[in-house]
Enzyme design. Structure first.
Site, short mmCIF file in Angstrom:
data_model
loop_
_atom_site.label_atom_id
_atom_site.label_comp_id
_atom_site.label_asym_id
_atom_site.label_seq_id
_atom_site.Cartn_x
_atom_site.Cartn_y
_atom_site.Cartn_z
N LYS A 192 1.82 3.19 4.59
CA LYS A 192 2.55 2.79 5.21
C LYS A 192 3.02 1.29 5.52
O LYS A 192 3.94 0.90 5.72
CB LYS A 192 2.34 2.97 6.56
CG LYS A 192 1.62 4.36 6.70
CD LYS A 192 2.91 5.82 6.69
CE LYS A 192 2.62 6.43 6.64
NZ LYS A 192 4.74 7.58 6.58
N1 PMP Z 1 -1.44 10.51 5.75
C1 PMP Z 1 -1.28 9.98 6.41
C2 PMP Z 1 -3.41 9.04 7.23
C3 PMP Z 1 -0.99 10.04 7.44
O1 PMP Z 1 -0.70 8.98 8.25
C4 PMP Z 1 0.47 10.22 6.52
C5 PMP Z 1 1.94 10.00 7.52
N2 PMP Z 1 2.06 10.49 8.19
C6 PMP Z 1 0.51 10.52 5.79
C7 PMP Z 1 -0.39 11.07 5.14
C8 PMP Z 1 2.17 11.36 5.57
O2 PMP Z 1 2.71 10.29 4.88
P1 PMP Z 1 4.32 10.63 4.27
O3 PMP Z 1 4.38 10.04 6.08
O4 PMP Z 1 5.02 9.57 3.92
O5 PMP Z 1 4.63 11.91 4.07
#
Ligand code: PMP
Length: 344
Positions: free
Chosen positions: A48
């Site tokens: 992130k």
């Molecule tokens: N793994 C974790 C620990 C996350 O916080 C997130 C984000 N919600 C994701 C995977 C998935 O990534 P994305 O939001 O880019 O699909």
């Protein structure tokens, strides 16, 4: 060994350029070659960081943000931490509207990182004025010079990965990647990365990991939003109970689902076999690889990249706690015995 030791102006310069690490033993017996893109190497310990930096810098480029302005988001998770970190370095105020379900540890961590945290009641409808969505929207409307990151409905989330994660994986595999396996929450990681990779080579297969209790897989297959698919599950950050516009479903070839229990055990196995202490969704992604290998998805010359989104330290009171695992009923007799401390 790392080739160069550099000095950086600030922590933001360390975002991205994460390593691709060969998986050596957890994949033994599988056809193909497997590599993990380990996003815990970002300074905020998750993928992130990329979207926080990219979205904030896009707003700066468009002249929307000036020093002293405010960044708003609705998360107590990785995105909140990353936004708080970027805000400190760039001199913005960071306001996070979080649910009262968030653990006190997470709220303390965000406050330590300088964020103003509004704790909103968890069990109210999304359109209730007290909900964290509505509180964030209202703060955004009231504050001139504020940016609402809105990661589930912001296409810049996808663009961040199109411009960083995708090109990095292409370069690190010297264009030889055949499969991308990634978790889907907002969908930003998988769709942005896949868009870039498929522009380079349309035959790369992209497989999304979804949770039982989430609508994404069914929506991908039928284009229907089926509320019967929605029920509580434990993995955080994976799957969703709504359809995020930050996901480009067209660049994803298929979704597979993984269970809470197998994902938790696979995360623990990654620590024990590869020395990789990663988060719950990394366990989920690796569990997906196991299921795909068993189903005959990969060939001898497949080059598979799996994205591990964050670090294990954020799950100490969950999958890395034997007590929590036992409370969920995740230890069978054999694993329970393994979990007992040895007295000397
Ligand atoms: N793994 C974790 C620990 C996350 O916080 C997130 C984000 N919600 C994701 C995977 C998935 O990534 P994305 O939001 O880019 O699909």
């Amino acid at each position: 060994m790392k080739e160069e030791i550099q000095v950086y102006d600030n922590v933001l310069q360390l975002i991205g350029k994460t390593p691709l690490i060969h998986l050596n033993s957890i994949t033994s017996g599988f056809k193909g070659d497997f590599f993990a893109k380990v996003e815990a190497f970002n300074p905020g310990h998750s993928t992130k960081d990329r979207i926080a930096l990219y979205i904030i810098e896009e707003a700066e480029r468009k002249g929307i943000l000036k020093p002293g302005d405010t960044i708003i988001e609705t998360t107590s998770g990785n995105t909140g931490f990353s936004i708080a970190m970027v805000s400190i370095i760039k001199g913005y105020e960071c306001i996070l509207a979080v649910s009262s379900k968030s653990s006190p540890d997470k709220i303390d961590m965000l406050r330590t990182m300088g964020a103003k945290v509004h704790v909103c009641p968890a069990h109210v409808a999304a359109d209730d004025p007290r909900s964290y969505y509505e509180v964030a929207k209202k703060l955004h409307q009231e504050r001139k010079g504020s940016v609402y990151i809105n990661q589930y409905f912001n296409e810049l989330n996808m663009d961040a990965h199109f411009h960083s994660t995708g090109p990095e994986i292409w370069a690190q595999t010297e264009g030889k990647i055949t499969h991308l396996v990634a978790c889907s929450g907002t969908g930003g990681t998988i769709s942005g990365t896949a868009r870039f990779l498929k522009e380079k080579n349309p035959s790369i297969k992209v497989i999304g990991i979804d949770a039982f209790g989430s609508v994404l897989k069914k929506y991908h297959e039928t284009k229907e939003f089926d509320t019967d698919e929605i029920y509580p599950y434990r993995i955080e950050g994976l799957g969703k109970n709504l359809i995020p516009t930050a996901t480009d479903f067209d660049v994803i070839d298929k979704f597979i689902k993984v269970t809470d229990e197998e994902s938790a055990h696979t995360a623990r196995e990654l620590a024990k076999t590869e020395g990789l202490f990663v988060g719950y969704t990394s366990g989920a992604a690796m569990q997906g690889i196991k299921q795909l290998a068993e189903a005959g998805e990969f060939k001898k010359d497949s080059k598979v990249v799996v994205i591990f989104p964050d670090h294990g330290s954020r799950y100490m009171s969950k999958i890395y706690s034997d007590t929590w695992m036992a409370e969920q009923g995740f230890f069978d007799t054999k694993n329970q015995a393994e979990a007992q401390p040895v007295e000397i």
